[in-house]
Design a protein around this motif. Structure first.
Motif, PDB file in Angstrom:
ATOM      1  N   GLY A 141      -9.384   3.438  -3.172  1.00 16.64           N
ATOM      2  CA  GLY A 141      -7.935   3.481  -2.956  1.00 16.64           C
ATOM      3  C   GLY A 141      -7.291   4.146  -4.146  1.00 16.64           C
ATOM      4  O   GLY A 141      -7.974   4.442  -5.140  1.00 16.64           O
ATOM      5  N   CYS A 142      -5.981   4.371  -4.078  1.00 15.42           N
ATOM      6  CA  CYS A 142      -5.300   4.969  -5.235  1.00 15.42           C
ATOM      7  C   CYS A 142      -5.549   4.126  -6.476  1.00 15.42           C
ATOM      8  O   CYS A 142      -5.866   4.645  -7.551  1.00 15.42           O
ATOM      9  N   ASN A 143      -5.400   2.793  -6.327  1.00 16.37           N
ATOM     10  CA  ASN A 143      -5.592   1.870  -7.447  1.00 16.37           C
ATOM     11  C   ASN A 143      -6.991   1.990  -8.051  1.00 16.37           C
ATOM     12  O   ASN A 143      -7.189   1.748  -9.227  1.00 16.37           O
ATOM     13  N   SER A 144      -7.942   2.329  -7.213  1.00 17.65           N
ATOM     14  CA  SER A 144      -9.352   2.200  -7.596  1.00 17.65           C
ATOM     15  C   SER A 144      -9.847   3.306  -8.502  1.00 17.65           C
ATOM     16  O   SER A 144     -10.999   3.291  -8.949  1.00 17.65           O
ATOM     17  N   ASP A 190      -4.142  -3.914  -1.774  1.00 18.82           N
ATOM     18  CA  ASP A 190      -3.841  -4.944  -0.771  1.00 18.82           C
ATOM     19  C   ASP A 190      -4.633  -4.700   0.514  1.00 18.82           C
ATOM     20  O   ASP A 190      -5.099  -5.634   1.159  1.00 18.82           O
ATOM     21  N   GLY A 191      -4.804  -3.418   0.859  1.00 20.34           N
ATOM     22  CA  GLY A 191      -5.554  -3.109   2.075  1.00 20.34           C
ATOM     23  C   GLY A 191      -6.985  -3.596   1.954  1.00 20.34           C
ATOM     24  O   GLY A 191      -7.611  -4.009   2.935  1.00 20.34           O
ATOM     25  N   ASP A 192      -7.472  -3.575   0.749  1.00 19.18           N
ATOM     26  CA  ASP A 192      -8.828  -3.979   0.437  1.00 19.18           C
ATOM     27  C   ASP A 192      -8.906  -5.508   0.277  1.00 19.18           C
ATOM     28  O   ASP A 192      -9.522  -6.199   1.100  1.00 19.18           O
ATOM     29  N   ASP A 209      -0.781  -4.455  -5.309  1.00 25.57           N
ATOM     30  CA  ASP A 209      -0.239  -4.686  -3.965  1.00 25.57           C
ATOM     31  C   ASP A 209       0.979  -3.788  -3.722  1.00 25.57           C
ATOM     32  O   ASP A 209       2.110  -4.140  -4.066  1.00 25.57           O
ATOM     33  N   ASN A 210       0.725  -2.629  -3.132  1.00 30.53           N
ATOM     34  CA  ASN A 210       1.828  -1.716  -2.806  1.00 30.53           C
ATOM     35  C   ASN A 210       2.215  -1.816  -1.332  1.00 30.53           C
ATOM     36  O   ASN A 210       2.963  -0.991  -0.819  1.00 30.53           O
ATOM     37  N   GLN A 211       1.663  -2.845  -0.680  1.00 26.82           N
ATOM     38  CA  GLN A 211       2.036  -3.181   0.699  1.00 26.82           C
ATOM     39  C   GLN A 211       1.728  -2.080   1.710  1.00 26.82           C
ATOM     40  O   GLN A 211       2.362  -2.002   2.760  1.00 26.82           O
ATOM     41  N   ASN A 212       0.762  -1.221   1.366  1.00 20.64           N
ATOM     42  CA  ASN A 212       0.336  -0.225   2.356  1.00 20.64           C
ATOM     43  C   ASN A 212      -1.016   0.354   1.945  1.00 20.64           C
ATOM     44  O   ASN A 212      -1.465   0.191   0.813  1.00 20.64           O
ATOM     45  N   TYR A 213      -1.648   1.019   2.897  1.00 16.60           N
ATOM     46  CA  TYR A 213      -2.891   1.749   2.630  1.00 16.60           C
ATOM     47  C   TYR A 213      -2.474   3.128   2.107  1.00 16.60           C
ATOM     48  O   TYR A 213      -2.276   4.061   2.881  1.00 16.60           O
ATOM     49  N   ALA A 214      -2.325   3.237   0.783  1.00 20.68           N
ATOM     50  CA  ALA A 214      -1.679   4.426   0.225  1.00 20.68           C
ATOM     51  C   ALA A 214      -2.578   5.659   0.227  1.00 20.68           C
ATOM     52  O   ALA A 214      -2.137   6.749   0.590  1.00 20.68           O
ATOM     53  N   LEU A 215      -3.840   5.480  -0.185  1.00 21.88           N
ATOM     54  CA  LEU A 215      -4.702   6.663  -0.298  1.00 21.88           C
ATOM     55  C   LEU A 215      -4.867   7.364   1.044  1.00 21.88           C
ATOM     56  O   LEU A 215      -5.010   8.587   1.103  1.00 21.88           O
ATOM     57  N   THR A 216      -4.832   6.594   2.120  1.00 19.84           N
ATOM     58  CA  THR A 216      -4.979   7.196   3.455  1.00 19.84           C
ATOM     59  C   THR A 216      -3.608   7.508   4.072  1.00 19.84           C
ATOM     60  O   THR A 216      -3.458   7.577   5.277  1.00 19.84           O
TER      61      THR A 216
END
Ligand SMILES: Cc1ncc(C[n+]2csc(CCOP(=O)(O)OP(=O)(O)O)c2C)c(N)n1
Ligand code: SF4
Ligand SMILES: [Mg+2]
Length: 200
Positions: A44-47, A87-89, A114-121
């Motif tokens: 994810g973006c966070n990752s 968060d998605g994870d 927790d950005n409340q969405n699946y951001a990278l996708t």
């Protein structure tokens, strides 16, 4: 930071900059040597976070960072092990790992950006997207009740569970320090800005 990687792959004003700063400051202030720090992320973006921090790091699979981090700690209890995901994870694709790590009191720190969405996708609704929020996957508004992550982890037996806004960087830094020193599983939910997709 990974040798040769000096350009952050994040949008301007992404909350991950602040979370990154808080983790780096906490680890520096606790004087954790980089050979004793292991940061494990999902996808994810966070990752991408571990790539920019000094220490050993693993970008594992989406949803698998918690078991990976737990195994690292089991192999060498002297290591400081931090796992990071979105968060998605944490609360979606492999929520089970979070709840079981909590139940087992695995001695690692797990941070959820927790950005409340699946951001990278590109911004689909996740299990913490608020009701009625319009996302790519909920064009008429989100009709699913979001989880409350803190109550959920406490219900699973979590003893160190905090929710902090990314802009409260001093509080976040101090909480990360306490969580690293906590003898057991600790979980910090960071309410993270995502100006590209989180428009509510
Ligand atoms: C098993 C698996 N399913 C789906 C994907 C595709 N995928 C990659 S990143 C991502 C979204 C991540 O969202 P989140 O965990 O909230 O992290 P963020 O990008 O918001 O930081 C998805 C669905 C994947 N890589 N692996
Ligand atoms: S899409 Fe959102 S979470 Fe991802 S880098 Fe951009 S602002 Fe950050
Ligand atoms: Mg997310």
């Amino acid at each position: 930071m990974r040798t040769g990687l000096n350009k952050f792959q994040r949008c301007p004003w992404c909350g991950n900059y602040l979370i990154h700063l808080a983790i780096k400051t906490a680890v520096d202030e606790l004087q954790i040597p980089k050979h004793k720090l292991v940061i494990v992320s999902g996808i994810g973006c966070n990752s991408k976070m571990p790539q920019y921090l000094e220490g050993y790091w693993v970008e594992s699979l989406h949803g698998r960072e918690i078991p990976f981090a737990t195994w690292v700690k089991m192999a060498n209890a002297d290591l400081t092990v931090i796992s990071i995901s979105g968060d998605g994870d944490s609360y979606g694709i492999w929520l089970g790992h979070l709840l079981h790590a909590t139940r087992r009191n695995a001695p690692i720190l797990h941070i959820t950006c927790d950005n409340q969405n699946y951001a990278l996708t590109t911004g689909q609704a996740s299990s913490t997207t608020p009701l009625d929020a319009k996302t790519k996957s909920t064009p008429t508004g989100n009709h699913s009740q979001p989880f409350h992550p803190i109550e959920m982890v406490k219900a699973a037996g979590g003893k160190f569970v905090e929710m902090i806004n990314d802009k409260d960087t001093k509080v976040l830094t101090e909480t990360i320090k306490s969580a690293i020193q906590f003898d057991g599983f600790s979980h910090i939910n960071v309410q993270q800005a995502c100006p590209s997709w989180k428009k509510w």
